[in-house]
Scaffold this motif. Structure first.
Motif, mmCIF file in Angstrom:
data_model
loop_
_atom_site.group_PDB
_atom_site.id
_atom_site.type_symbol
_atom_site.label_atom_id
_atom_site.label_comp_id
_atom_site.label_asym_id
_atom_site.label_seq_id
_atom_site.Cartn_x
_atom_site.Cartn_y
_atom_site.Cartn_z
ATOM 1 N N PHE A 7 7.197 -5.860 -1.671
ATOM 2 C CA PHE A 7 7.145 -6.704 -0.483
ATOM 3 C C PHE A 7 6.414 -5.996 0.654
ATOM 4 C CE2 PHE A 7 10.748 -8.504 -2.789
ATOM 5 C CZ PHE A 7 10.503 -9.866 -2.670
ATOM 6 N N ILE A 8 6.584 -4.680 0.720
ATOM 7 C CA ILE A 8 5.894 -3.910 1.766
ATOM 8 C C ILE A 8 4.397 -3.885 1.482
ATOM 9 C CG2 ILE A 8 5.833 -1.723 2.990
ATOM 10 C CD1 ILE A 8 8.534 -3.173 3.100
ATOM 11 N N SER A 9 4.017 -3.633 0.240
ATOM 12 C CA SER A 9 2.600 -3.624 -0.137
ATOM 13 C C SER A 9 1.962 -4.981 0.118
ATOM 14 C CB SER A 9 2.444 -3.263 -1.616
ATOM 15 O OG SER A 9 2.682 -1.899 -1.835
ATOM 16 N N THR A 10 2.666 -6.037 -0.249
ATOM 17 C CA THR A 10 2.139 -7.390 -0.031
ATOM 18 C C THR A 10 1.946 -7.676 1.449
ATOM 19 O OG1 THR A 10 3.228 -8.172 -2.057
ATOM 20 C CG2 THR A 10 2.565 -9.831 -0.451
ATOM 21 N N LYS A 11 2.872 -7.209 2.269
ATOM 22 C CA LYS A 11 2.750 -7.431 3.709
ATOM 23 C C LYS A 11 1.515 -6.730 4.264
ATOM 24 C CE LYS A 11 5.440 -7.458 7.974
ATOM 25 N NZ LYS A 11 6.797 -7.324 8.545
ATOM 26 N N PHE A 12 1.250 -5.501 3.822
ATOM 27 C CA PHE A 12 0.050 -4.787 4.253
ATOM 28 C C PHE A 12 -1.220 -5.549 3.849
ATOM 29 C CE2 PHE A 12 2.543 -0.588 4.145
ATOM 30 C CZ PHE A 12 2.697 -0.592 5.524
ATOM 31 N N LEU A 13 -1.228 -6.106 2.651
ATOM 32 C CA LEU A 13 -2.403 -6.829 2.165
ATOM 33 C C LEU A 13 -2.610 -8.137 2.925
ATOM 34 C CD1 LEU A 13 -1.991 -6.227 -1.669
ATOM 35 C CD2 LEU A 13 -3.694 -5.210 -0.157
ATOM 36 N N LEU A 14 -1.527 -8.821 3.254
ATOM 37 C CA LEU A 14 -1.633 -10.050 4.041
ATOM 38 C C LEU A 14 -2.185 -9.747 5.431
ATOM 39 C CD1 LEU A 14 1.735 -11.772 3.056
ATOM 40 C CD2 LEU A 14 -0.565 -12.545 2.440
ATOM 41 N N LEU A 15 -1.716 -8.651 6.020
ATOM 42 C CA LEU A 15 -2.209 -8.260 7.342
ATOM 43 C C LEU A 15 -3.683 -7.856 7.292
ATOM 44 C CD1 LEU A 15 0.843 -6.167 8.637
ATOM 45 C CD2 LEU A 15 0.126 -8.443 9.411
ATOM 46 N N ALA A 16 -4.135 -7.387 6.116
ATOM 47 C CA ALA A 16 -5.536 -6.971 5.963
ATOM 48 C C ALA A 16 -6.477 -8.157 5.780
ATOM 49 C CB ALA A 16 -5.672 -6.023 4.785
#
Length: 296
Positions: free
Chosen positions: A23-32
């Motif tokens: 979930f943390i990795s996905t959040k970083f990718l969404l923000l990118a």
């Protein structure tokens, strides 16, 4: 404890530990700048490419009935599950989604009781599931008991839970007839195939300026190789050996790992309620699995 006899429990803890961090990795990718469809496509694409180097490359199942089951496995454990969960986040609160998706073990228990002859409910499983679900509620709301109902988001979240339950049941039906690497590759293939129509509406992001950012390609590699290729393979083994219901109970631990990871990487606060919830969750999982027998 003999490792070779009980290694599937260790596999289960490893998988939910990794999935809790996704979930943390996905959040970083969404923000990118990547969309949920982009993330799923690149994640499963990397896993599908990687699995070709791990075993024999048999293309099809033994018959068309089994091939159809693999199609359903790829849909329920891949495209539909991830799309339902990610789009639910656009309509309702993250806490709602996390809690509703974590009803998957209970849904799995009920559906397995109906569809699988060797998966019967017992008092300890029900008690452990309820205790773990109470713990999940304390964890995901983290002391802020504010539940904003949103029909669209909540229904999508429940669709994700049902989808994962059917994935577990369908996988159990073919797990004794095919090598686990073959099954896992089928999940990735049909997950990718059934996500393609969404790109007719929202084209796939191919901007190299985004994809070659370290935060993007490193997180995609983590999601594709570790969280998908390795974890799906191990999780499928866990379902085969521990059974659909007992294996899925470990999903309750995912929010616990997510909360700990959020406090480490996103500076989110862990309250007394959350700590209590962690203890409830772990106790529920242990109680549900206590005295279980590994399947052959």
């Amino acid at each position: 404890m003999d490792f070779w006899k009980n290694r599937y429990y260790l596999f289960a803890f490893f998988v939910v530990g990794v999935w809790g961090v996704t979930f943390i990795s996905t959040k970083f990718l969404l923000l990118a700048g990547l969309s949920p469809e982009d993330i799923f496509f690149y994640r499963f694409g990397l896993a599908y490419i990687g699995i070709w180097f791990t075993g024999k490359n048999r293309l099809f199942a033994k018959n068309w009935k089994d091939e159809f089951i693999f199609l359903l496995v790829g849909i329920t454990g891949g495209s539909v599950y991830f799309l339902a969960e990610n789009f639910a986040l656009e309509f309702t609160q993250t806490s709602n989604v996390a809690f509703i998706v974590c009803t998957a073990p209970l849904v799995t228990a009920v559906l397995s009781h109906i569809f699988l002859k060797n998966e019967k409910l017992n008092r300890r499983l029900i008690q452990g599931s309820i205790l773990a679900l109470v713990g999940v509620a304390l964890v995901v709301f983290n002391g802020k008991f504010i539940l904003h109902l949103n029909p669209a988001g909540d229904l999508l979240s429940f669709l994700a839970a049902i989808s994962w339950a059917f994935y577990t049941i369908l996988l159990k039906q073919v797990s004794n007839r095919y090598p686990m690497l073959f099954i896992t590759r089928k999940v990735f293939f049909y997950g990718l195939l059934t996500i393609l129509p969404t790109f007719l509406i929202h084209p796939l992001t191919t901007d190299t300026g985004i994809l070659f950012q370290p935060v993007v390609y490193l997180n995609l590699l983590f999601l594709g190789i570790v969280a998908s290729l390795l974890c799906y393979f191990f999780w499928n083994l866990v379902i085969k050996q521990l059974g659909a219901v007992r294996a899925t109970n470990y999903v309750y631990i995912v929010p616990v790992i997510t909360l700990i990871a959020s406090s480490l990487f996103l500076d989110e606060t862990i309250t007394v309620f959350a700590v209590t919830g962690m203890l409830f969750t772990l106790a529920g999982v242990v109680w549900a699995g206590r005295g279980s027998r590994l399947q052959n």
